[in-house]
Every structure is written in C-alpha cells, then in structure tokens.
Design a protein around this motif. Structure first.
Motif, PDB file in Angstrom:
ATOM      1  N   MET A 436       0.828  -1.214   0.000  1.00  0.00           N
ATOM      2  CA  MET A 436       0.000   0.000   0.000  1.00  0.00           C
ATOM      3  C   MET A 436       0.854   1.253   0.000  1.00  0.00           C
ATOM      4  N   LYS A 437       1.895   1.266   0.809  1.00  0.00           N
ATOM      5  CA  LYS A 437       2.760   2.436   0.867  1.00  0.00           C
ATOM      6  C   LYS A 437       3.465   2.668  -0.461  1.00  0.00           C
ATOM      7  N   LEU A 438       3.868   1.610  -1.123  1.00  0.00           N
ATOM      8  CA  LEU A 438       4.500   1.755  -2.433  1.00  0.00           C
ATOM      9  C   LEU A 438       3.517   2.330  -3.451  1.00  0.00           C
ATOM     10  N   SER A 439       2.261   1.948  -3.318  1.00  0.00           N
ATOM     11  CA  SER A 439       1.234   2.490  -4.210  1.00  0.00           C
ATOM     12  C   SER A 439       0.974   3.960  -3.914  1.00  0.00           C
ATOM     13  N   LEU A 440       0.960   4.319  -2.639  1.00  0.00           N
ATOM     14  CA  LEU A 440       0.625   5.684  -2.250  1.00  0.00           C
ATOM     15  C   LEU A 440       1.736   6.681  -2.575  1.00  0.00           C
ATOM     16  N   VAL A 441       2.986   6.252  -2.497  1.00  0.00           N
ATOM     17  CA  VAL A 441       4.077   7.201  -2.739  1.00  0.00           C
ATOM     18  C   VAL A 441       4.234   7.522  -4.217  1.00  0.00           C
ATOM     19  N   LEU A 442       3.664   6.711  -5.082  1.00  0.00           N
ATOM     20  CA  LEU A 442       3.771   6.999  -6.506  1.00  0.00           C
ATOM     21  C   LEU A 442       3.049   8.315  -6.789  1.00  0.00           C
ATOM     22  N   PRO A 443       3.735   9.309  -7.345  1.00  0.00           N
ATOM     23  CA  PRO A 443       3.144  10.652  -7.481  1.00  0.00           C
ATOM     24  C   PRO A 443       2.032  10.696  -8.515  1.00  0.00           C
ATOM     25  N   VAL A 444       1.103  11.628  -8.294  1.00  0.00           N
ATOM     26  CA  VAL A 444      -0.032  11.815  -9.189  1.00  0.00           C
ATOM     27  C   VAL A 444       0.095  13.116  -9.965  1.00  0.00           C
ATOM     28  N   ALA A 445       0.276  14.212  -9.250  1.00  0.00           N
ATOM     29  CA  ALA A 445       0.356  15.535  -9.875  1.00  0.00           C
ATOM     30  C   ALA A 445       1.403  16.362  -9.141  1.00  0.00           C
ATOM     31  N   MET A 446       1.742  17.497  -9.736  1.00  0.00           N
ATOM     32  CA  MET A 446       2.810  18.349  -9.219  1.00  0.00           C
ATOM     33  C   MET A 446       2.254  19.631  -8.612  1.00  0.00           C
ATOM     34  N   ALA A 447       1.072  19.556  -8.025  1.00  0.00           N
ATOM     35  CA  ALA A 447       0.466  20.752  -7.449  1.00  0.00           C
ATOM     36  C   ALA A 447       1.334  21.339  -6.342  1.00  0.00           C
ATOM     37  N   SER A 448       1.984  20.479  -5.546  1.00  0.00           N
ATOM     38  CA  SER A 448       2.825  20.971  -4.456  1.00  0.00           C
ATOM     39  C   SER A 448       4.019  21.755  -4.981  1.00  0.00           C
ATOM     40  N   VAL A 449       4.594  21.302  -6.093  1.00  0.00           N
ATOM     41  CA  VAL A 449       5.729  22.008  -6.679  1.00  0.00           C
ATOM     42  C   VAL A 449       5.282  23.353  -7.225  1.00  0.00           C
ATOM     43  N   GLU A 450       4.125  23.381  -7.882  1.00  0.00           N
ATOM     44  CA  GLU A 450       3.618  24.645  -8.427  1.00  0.00           C
ATOM     45  C   GLU A 450       3.306  25.635  -7.306  1.00  0.00           C
ATOM     46  N   ARG A 451       2.800  25.133  -6.181  1.00  0.00           N
ATOM     47  CA  ARG A 451       2.534  26.024  -5.052  1.00  0.00           C
ATOM     48  C   ARG A 451       3.823  26.609  -4.492  1.00  0.00           C
ATOM     49  N   SER A 452       4.891  25.830  -4.518  1.00  0.00           N
ATOM     50  CA  SER A 452       6.168  26.355  -4.019  1.00  0.00           C
ATOM     51  C   SER A 452       6.682  27.474  -4.909  1.00  0.00           C
ATOM     52  N   PHE A 453       6.443  27.388  -6.218  1.00  0.00           N
ATOM     53  CA  PHE A 453       6.840  28.476  -7.116  1.00  0.00           C
ATOM     54  C   PHE A 453       6.012  29.731  -6.842  1.00  0.00           C
ATOM     55  N   SER A 454       4.740  29.549  -6.550  1.00  0.00           N
ATOM     56  CA  SER A 454       3.909  30.702  -6.193  1.00  0.00           C
ATOM     57  C   SER A 454       4.425  31.354  -4.911  1.00  0.00           C
ATOM     58  N   SER A 455       4.846  30.533  -3.957  1.00  0.00           N
ATOM     59  CA  SER A 455       5.400  31.067  -2.716  1.00  0.00           C
ATOM     60  C   SER A 455       6.716  31.786  -2.970  1.00  0.00           C
ATOM     61  N   MET A 456       7.510  31.255  -3.889  1.00  0.00           N
ATOM     62  CA  MET A 456       8.784  31.887  -4.209  1.00  0.00           C
ATOM     63  C   MET A 456       8.577  33.314  -4.715  1.00  0.00           C
ATOM     64  N   LYS A 457       7.490  33.545  -5.458  1.00  0.00           N
ATOM     65  CA  LYS A 457       7.204  34.882  -5.970  1.00  0.00           C
ATOM     66  C   LYS A 457       6.788  35.830  -4.863  1.00  0.00           C
ATOM     67  N   HIS A 458       6.238  35.291  -3.768  1.00  0.00           N
ATOM     68  CA  HIS A 458       5.901  36.132  -2.620  1.00  0.00           C
ATOM     69  C   HIS A 458       7.155  36.480  -1.812  1.00  0.00           C
ATOM     70  N   VAL A 459       8.079  35.533  -1.743  1.00  0.00           N
ATOM     71  CA  VAL A 459       9.273  35.724  -0.923  1.00  0.00           C
ATOM     72  C   VAL A 459      10.284  36.622  -1.624  1.00  0.00           C
ATOM     73  N   LYS A 460      10.571  36.321  -2.891  1.00  0.00           N
ATOM     74  CA  LYS A 460      11.542  37.111  -3.658  1.00  0.00           C
ATOM     75  C   LYS A 460      10.776  37.939  -4.677  1.00  0.00           C
ATOM     76  N   THR A 461      10.666  39.234  -4.391  1.00  0.00           N
ATOM     77  CA  THR A 461       9.873  40.136  -5.223  1.00  0.00           C
ATOM     78  C   THR A 461      10.786  41.123  -5.943  1.00  0.00           C
ATOM     79  N   ASP A 462      10.155  41.995  -6.712  1.00  0.00           N
ATOM     80  CA  ASP A 462      10.925  43.026  -7.422  1.00  0.00           C
ATOM     81  C   ASP A 462      11.665  43.936  -6.446  1.00  0.00           C
ATOM     82  N   LEU A 463      11.091  44.170  -5.264  1.00  0.00           N
ATOM     83  CA  LEU A 463      11.747  45.015  -4.267  1.00  0.00           C
ATOM     84  C   LEU A 463      12.821  44.273  -3.490  1.00  0.00           C
TER      85      LEU A 463
END
Length: 507
Positions: A436-463
């Motif tokens: 079961m754990k081997l089945s669950l760890v297999l990734p489905v989508a990259m939503a978490s990675v995309e959210r981290s990029f959105s956070s990066m834009k909040h942390v490192k801004t033009d200012l």
C-alpha cells in the motif's frame, strides 16, 4: 542581534527545524521525488524539490524541502543539483520509488532525460507524467485543434480584455453581479463561491490603443455573443469543463493516490462518452431556453445550413447535421481521443496491478496473483522469502477485510492505509501494508511544486530581487510548510542559533 546577517541566521535555524520535523516524519521510509524548475524575479533558474511519502499514521504527505539554484536546465545539471541536495540531507537514491515531472524533455526524456538518469541508478523509481499537466494539455489541445472552439475562446478573451481595460466597465459588471445574487437567494456564497474577483486577462489590452478601437472590437464581440452559435458553444463547453472539473480538483490534493486518480480518469472518459451519445438533445433544450430568455434568434434545426463565409454556396446539409456531426460529435470525439492519448500511462501494467489494492465495492478489484506480480516489480522491497510469505498473508488479509465492518465504504487506498494503522492491522499484515505504501508514494500531480513556485514569488519580489539563494531557500521552506513552522519551538531555535558559532551575546 538586529543585523541582517543575524536575521538570516535565525531564519536558517527555523528552516532547519522545519526540515528536522519533515525528516523525522519520513523516518526510514521510501519516498518519491517531485521536481520542476522555474525562474525567479532575478531570472535565475530555481529547481524546486518535494518529497512524497507515507507517515507513521498512514497519511499521505507531500513536503517541500528546498530550492536549488541551477546554472542550466540540462538533465545533467538537474541531476547534479539533486545529488547535492541528497548529500546535504543524508538521503539515498536507493529509497526513491517514484518520480513526478511534467512533459519537458530535459526531465521526462526517455533516453537522456532526468528520469532516465535516476532509473539508471534505481530501476524501482517509476516515473509518472504529472496528471494535472496532461489534463491541461487535453483541454488546450481541444481549444487549438477545433476552429470554432478556438474562435469561441478567442472572443471570450477579447471580451475580458475590453471589460478589464476600464474601471467603469468593471464596476458595472460588479453591480450587475450583485443584483443577480440578490435576485437569486438560493445561490451559495462564501469562500470560493461567487466571490467578487477580478477578471483574468489572457490578453494584453495595450494593443487596444484608442476608444474607437475599443468600440469597434466591442461591437464585433457583441454581435458574436448574441448569436445562436456562441450560446451553443458556451453551453457545450460549460458541460464538458464541468465533467472534467471533478478530476481537476482531485489532482490538486496532496494526499491523492494514483489508484483513485486512475479511477477518476476512467469515470471522466465514461461520462464524456455518455454525453456524446445522449447529451445533444438536452444541450439543445438548454440553448433554446437561454436564447428565448435573452431574445436571441434560435436557429431552426431542419433548415439548410448556411456557411457564414460563403452564404451563396449550398451546403446540402441541415443545421442539425452541422451542429450534431460537425461540432458536437467532433468536439466530444476529439476530447475523448485526447484523454486516451494523454493518459495512456493509466493502462500500464504497474497501475493495473496497483488497482487491485482498491477497497472500493468491498474489495471487488482484489486479485492475489496480480498483487504478487506487483511485489515482483519492487525487488529492493521484497526478497524471495517475503514474496512467499506475502502469498499466504494476502489470503488472510482479504478474508479479514471483507469480514470487518470498519473497512466497509472506503474511498481509496489512502483511506485504507489510515484505517489499517488505526486498527493496528498494519502490524498483522506488514507485507500488504508495504504494498500500500508503495502504491501511495507513486506521485499523481505536481500541485505541491507549483505552489512552491507561487510562494517563491511572494518571498523574492521586485523590491527584494537581490535576495541570496540561501536566504530565499530558508524563507520559502518556512513559508510553504507553515503548519510545521508553527510547531517549531523557540527554545530549539535558540539552541541551534547558539551552536552555530560563538557569540558575544546570548539570544
């Protein structure tokens, strides 16, 4: 203690404490990696790294563990960045059981991509193309390949550009929406429901240089929007996108398991096929009702179709034939074919075997031989003796599961794993739980990675575009993993801060 260097060290201490909690949660378990790269505001290429694993309570977790600045986006450069990250956190590629990327060739290339480099070192690190990315390609493929649908979305884009270019028009739109909500008290309001939001602008309004240009384009959009054709495509695409929306929402969940995702893909294709076979009459009824309400001329289905590009030429087909065959059936066929082509991975042997773990319908998909074959695909996790024990353990397991009321009406493998931990069945059936754990760890989508990029834009801004890579990485870890950040003890941070180097003053 208020110097910028001290503040950065304190931020680093918080980030280290967050990572400490993540790796304590991970323990010695296997995991999957989700990787993608994107540029920050300083045009520096950053690679985001996320771990997917099952914690001690059987919960599926996706945790962001850092950004790596890469000088180039070749597969070798990305592999070097991952090796450095693994060495820093004492992780091993031997524990990787899955890879999740988008369709970029440098990541998912069959021979020289990042995926291939990982597989050379670990054959059990199975790759899954991000389902959310494939779903996006399905919708985009339809919008670009069918001429009328392409025109429909183009006119909608023009409408949004025209309205968004004027504060007065935006205010009028908001007022109309407020009036509609007051006239319809049954409409639900709240978070994510009928909120006052700005219109997304897919085009650049700067191309509309003058008021005359605005008026000219607005007249064209108005004529098109008051046509039967526009109303027809509007209702058809609303229905199609409504069917796919359930799948889209499911793929955004961090704890989504791949077995359940595959079932949703199959059900989505089945609904599209049913709509293709039986949905035209209900669609035509909705379109006709809408046209009558807003005084739009309704096309008579039995009249001869007139091609708007060449009105004098006879088409020898009726309007019904045009809207049913040339549009409705064609669009649905294209959509279904795109699903089959893009999601061909759901028919691979690995995912078909994992489907046997599903608890849905009283474990109707259970198949002992298939699960034994699944264990054979993970030679690092099951030795010869364990494979023999698994055969007998599966027999006891399925009998116990069907006879136990607490395992009825479960929605997926994720719920099954959590219920096994709650009832301590994972101790009675350790080898099945490992599957079961081997089945669950297999990734489905990259939503978490995309959210981290959105956070990066909040942390490192033009200012704050001169922020260093280390400070940005530490800030992003604290920002993304806010739930763990709130659990960090101030005393632990103070101790870590004092141990970094000798200081003249205590924090």
């Amino acid at each position: 203690m208020t110097a910028p260097s001290i503040q950065k060290e304190i931020c680093s201490c918080f980030a280290e404490e967050v990572l400490k909690k993540i790796f304590e949660e991970l323990g010695d378990e296997v995991f999957s990696i989700l990787v993608d790269e994107s540029r920050d505001v300083s045009n520096e290429e950053q690679m985001a790294f996320v771990l997917r694993y099952v914690d001690k309570l059987g919960n599926m977790k996706e945790r962001f563990v850092g950004l790596v600045h890469v000088m180039e986006t070749t597969s070798l450069s990305l592999k070097s960045g991952i090796d450095k990250l693994f060495a820093r956190y004492n992780l091993s590629l031997d524990r990787v059981r899955g890879q999740g990327y988008d369709g970029a060739s440098n990541l998912s290339g069959e021979f020289n991509g990042f995926k291939a480099l990982i597989l050379k070192e670990n054959s059990s690190a199975y790759f899954v193309h991000c389902f959310a990315h494939q779903l996006q390609l399905v919708v985009v493929g339809l919008a670009t390949k069918h001429h009328e649908i392409f025109k429909f979305f183009g006119e909608v884009s023009n409408l949004i550009n025209i309205v968004s270019a004027s504060c007065k028009r935006i205010d009028v739109g908001r007022e109309k929406q407020r009036e509609n909500l007051q006239l319809n008290p049954e409409v639900e309001t709240g978070r994510g429901k009928n909120q006052e939001l700005s219109l997304a602008r897919p085009g650049d309004t700067q191309t509309l240089a003058s008021d005359d240009a605005h008026k000219s384009q607005a007249d064209g959009v108005e004529i098109y929007m008051k046509s039967f054709t526009f109303v027809f495509y509007l209702h058809m695409m609303k229905e199609i996108l409504g069917i796919t929306n359930k799948l889209c929402e499911a793929l955004q969940k961090k704890d989504q398991d791949i077995v359940n995702a595959c079932q949703l893909i199959r059900s989505t294709k089945a609904q599209l096929l049913d709509y293709r076979l039986e949905g035209f009459d209900s669609l035509l009824k909705d379109v006709t009702t809408f046209c009558d309400k807003y005084e739009i001329e309704v096309v008579k289905m039995e009249d001869e179709y007139v091609d708007p590009k060449n009105r004098r030429k006879k088409t020898n087909i009726t309007n019904r034939h045009h809207y049913v065959v040339n549009n409705f059936n064609t669009v649905l066929d294209m959509q279904i074919q795109e699903y089959v082509r893009r999601f061909n991975e759901v028919t691979t042997n690995l995912l078909m075997l994992m489907n046997c773990l599903s608890p849905c319908n009283s474990f109707s998909a259970f198949n002992k031989q298939n699960l034994l074959d699944l264990a054979g695909m993970y030679p690092y996790d099951f030795n010869i003796d364990e494979k023999d024990k698994l055969k007998y353990e599966l027999g006891h397991y399925i009998y116990n599961m069907k006879d136990h009321t607490r395992f009825a009406n479960l929605n997926g493998v994720g719920d099954l794993a959590k219920r096994m931990v709650e009832t301590r069945k994972h101790i009675d059936y350790p080898l099945v739980y490992r599957l079961m754990k081997l089945s669950l760890v297999l990734p489905v989508a990259m939503a978490s990675v995309e959210r981290s990029f959105s956070s990066m834009k909040h942390v490192k801004t033009d200012l704050r575009n001169r922020m260093g890579d280390g400070y940005m990485n530490d800030s992003c870890i604290c920002f993304v993993e806010r739930d763990l950040f709130q659990q960090v003890s101030v005393e632990d941070v103070m101790q870590r801060f004092q141990k970094m180097k000798s200081r003249r003053q205590q924090l």
